[in-house]
Design a protein around this motif. Structure first.
Motif, PDB file in Angstrom:
ATOM      1  N   PHE A  13      -6.927 -13.547  60.167  1.00 19.54           N
ATOM      2  CA  PHE A  13      -7.464 -12.779  59.452  1.00 19.54           C
ATOM      3  C   PHE A  13      -7.173 -13.462  57.794  1.00 19.54           C
ATOM      4  O   PHE A  13      -5.668 -13.766  57.171  1.00 19.54           O
ATOM      5  CB  PHE A  13      -7.415 -11.229  59.015  1.00 19.54           C
ATOM      6  N   ASP A  14      -8.349 -14.334  57.354  1.00 11.85           N
ATOM      7  CA  ASP A  14      -7.468 -14.305  55.995  1.00 11.85           C
ATOM      8  C   ASP A  14      -7.906 -13.791  55.068  1.00 11.85           C
ATOM      9  O   ASP A  14      -8.132 -12.152  55.710  1.00 11.85           O
ATOM     10  CB  ASP A  14      -8.864 -15.208  56.007  1.00 11.85           C
ATOM     11  N   THR A  18     -12.136 -12.333  52.205  1.00 11.19           N
ATOM     12  CA  THR A  18     -12.628 -11.506  53.538  1.00 11.19           C
ATOM     13  C   THR A  18     -11.905 -10.143  54.369  1.00 11.19           C
ATOM     14  O   THR A  18     -12.193  -9.875  54.532  1.00 11.19           O
ATOM     15  CB  THR A  18     -11.412 -12.293  54.331  1.00 11.19           C
ATOM     16  N   ARG A  92     -12.525  -5.401  51.468  1.00  8.20           N
ATOM     17  CA  ARG A  92     -13.996  -5.812  51.777  1.00  8.20           C
ATOM     18  C   ARG A  92     -14.963  -4.690  52.957  1.00  8.20           C
ATOM     19  O   ARG A  92     -14.061  -4.569  53.136  1.00  8.20           O
ATOM     20  CB  ARG A  92     -13.912  -6.951  52.544  1.00  8.20           C
ATOM     21  N   ILE A 172     -10.657 -14.783  61.827  1.00  5.91           N
ATOM     22  CA  ILE A 172     -11.501 -14.199  60.719  1.00  5.91           C
ATOM     23  C   ILE A 172     -11.299 -14.977  58.983  1.00  5.91           C
ATOM     24  O   ILE A 172     -10.185 -14.325  58.415  1.00  5.91           O
ATOM     25  CB  ILE A 172     -11.744 -12.803  60.074  1.00  5.91           C
ATOM     26  N   GLU A 173     -12.867 -15.320  58.433  1.00 10.30           N
ATOM     27  CA  GLU A 173     -12.845 -16.311  57.466  1.00 10.30           C
ATOM     28  C   GLU A 173     -14.534 -16.109  56.191  1.00 10.30           C
ATOM     29  O   GLU A 173     -15.095 -15.567  57.100  1.00 10.30           O
ATOM     30  CB  GLU A 173     -12.707 -17.563  57.625  1.00 10.30           C
ATOM     31  N   ASP A 174     -14.043 -16.253  55.148  1.00 14.53           N
ATOM     32  CA  ASP A 174     -15.381 -16.134  54.294  1.00 14.53           C
ATOM     33  C   ASP A 174     -15.657 -17.087  53.669  1.00 14.53           C
ATOM     34  O   ASP A 174     -15.843 -17.658  53.097  1.00 14.53           O
ATOM     35  CB  ASP A 174     -14.287 -14.946  53.399  1.00 14.53           C
ATOM     36  N   HIS A 194     -19.200 -14.232  51.608  1.00 14.97           N
ATOM     37  CA  HIS A 194     -19.033 -13.477  50.493  1.00 14.97           C
ATOM     38  C   HIS A 194     -18.631 -14.258  49.070  1.00 14.97           C
ATOM     39  O   HIS A 194     -20.095 -13.944  48.660  1.00 14.97           O
ATOM     40  CB  HIS A 194     -17.285 -13.278  50.380  1.00 14.97           C
TER      41      HIS A 194
END
Length: 227
Positions: A13-14, A18, A92, A172-174, A194
């Motif tokens: 994960f970021d 995120t 989030r 998993i990134e935003d 986001h």
């Protein structure tokens, strides 16, 4: 419990934007820095720094006329972000539940962020208090990477610390920068928008939110990305 599929070796994960809604805090700090030195700063300028290595971002300010060293700029921004983070982290949507489910299914999880170790440890401690145990097997901070995102190095380091191969892992990134880093590392990449629109990034799986998502959904992203 065991992992929902043998194909899901790990999830990386970021953090900012995120898992934790810290992008507004970063953007406000950057805007203050620019204003303090009489530099015009737009929404486009702020978006361009989302997910970027902090020292690369600092050099952007120096190029715009801020008479400070990169280290001094990073120290100032990090200090303001730490001051702006309360004990009750602004999660989030769906992030905390997905972290909890991944831990229940014994899926290895890494945090890979361009925030510094000081912020990572603060966030990890807060999440540990909420979940009863750290949701992360390993964490990678921006000040521990010689080359930050969009280079693949941070995600490759995360995979190496977990002892997994990138091609069986999901990031998993935003951000556009973060997604580019994960893709360059050879990982299936889920983009959750986001502060910026990641839908323009080719080759990623697009989710509007983490809310309602499960480890099985994350595993299915690998199959979707390869279809």
């Amino acid at each position: 419990m065991t992992a929902p599929t043998s194909r899901l070796d790990a999830v990386l994960f970021d953090m900012d934007g995120t898992l934790i809604d810290t992008e507004p805090v970063w953007m406000a700090s950057e805007a203050r820095l620019a204003a303090d030195h009489g530099i015009a700063w737009t929404a486009a300028d702020a978006e361009a720094l989302v997910g970027v290595d902090l020292w690369d971002g600092a050099r952007t300010f120096i190029e715009r006329g801020v008479p400070m060293s990169a280290d001094a700029i990073v120290d100032r921004l990090v200090g303001e972000v730490l001051s702006g983070l309360g004990d009750d982290l602004p999660m989030r949507p769906g992030a905390l539940e997905l972290l909890r489910q991944l831990r229940e299914h014994e899926v290895p999880v890494a945090l890979v962020t361009m925030s510094t170790r000081r912020i990572v440890d603060r966030v990890d401690a807060a999440l540990t208090a909420r979940l009863g145990a750290s949701p992360f097997d390993v964490t990678v901070a921006g000040d521990e990477c010689e080359r930050g995102k969009p280079h693949p190095d941070p995600y490759l380091l995360g995979a190496r610390l977990l002892g997994v191969e990138p091609d069986g892992s999901v990031a998993i990134e935003d951000s556009i920068t973060g997604a580019a880093s994960a893709l360059a590392a050879g990982m299936t990449t889920i983009g959750v928008p986001h502060a910026v629109d990641v839908s323009q990034v080719p080759g990623i799986v697009h989710w509007p939110t983490l809310e309602g998502r499960s480890p099985a959904d994350v595993a299915a992203a690998i199959r979707k990305a390869r279809a």
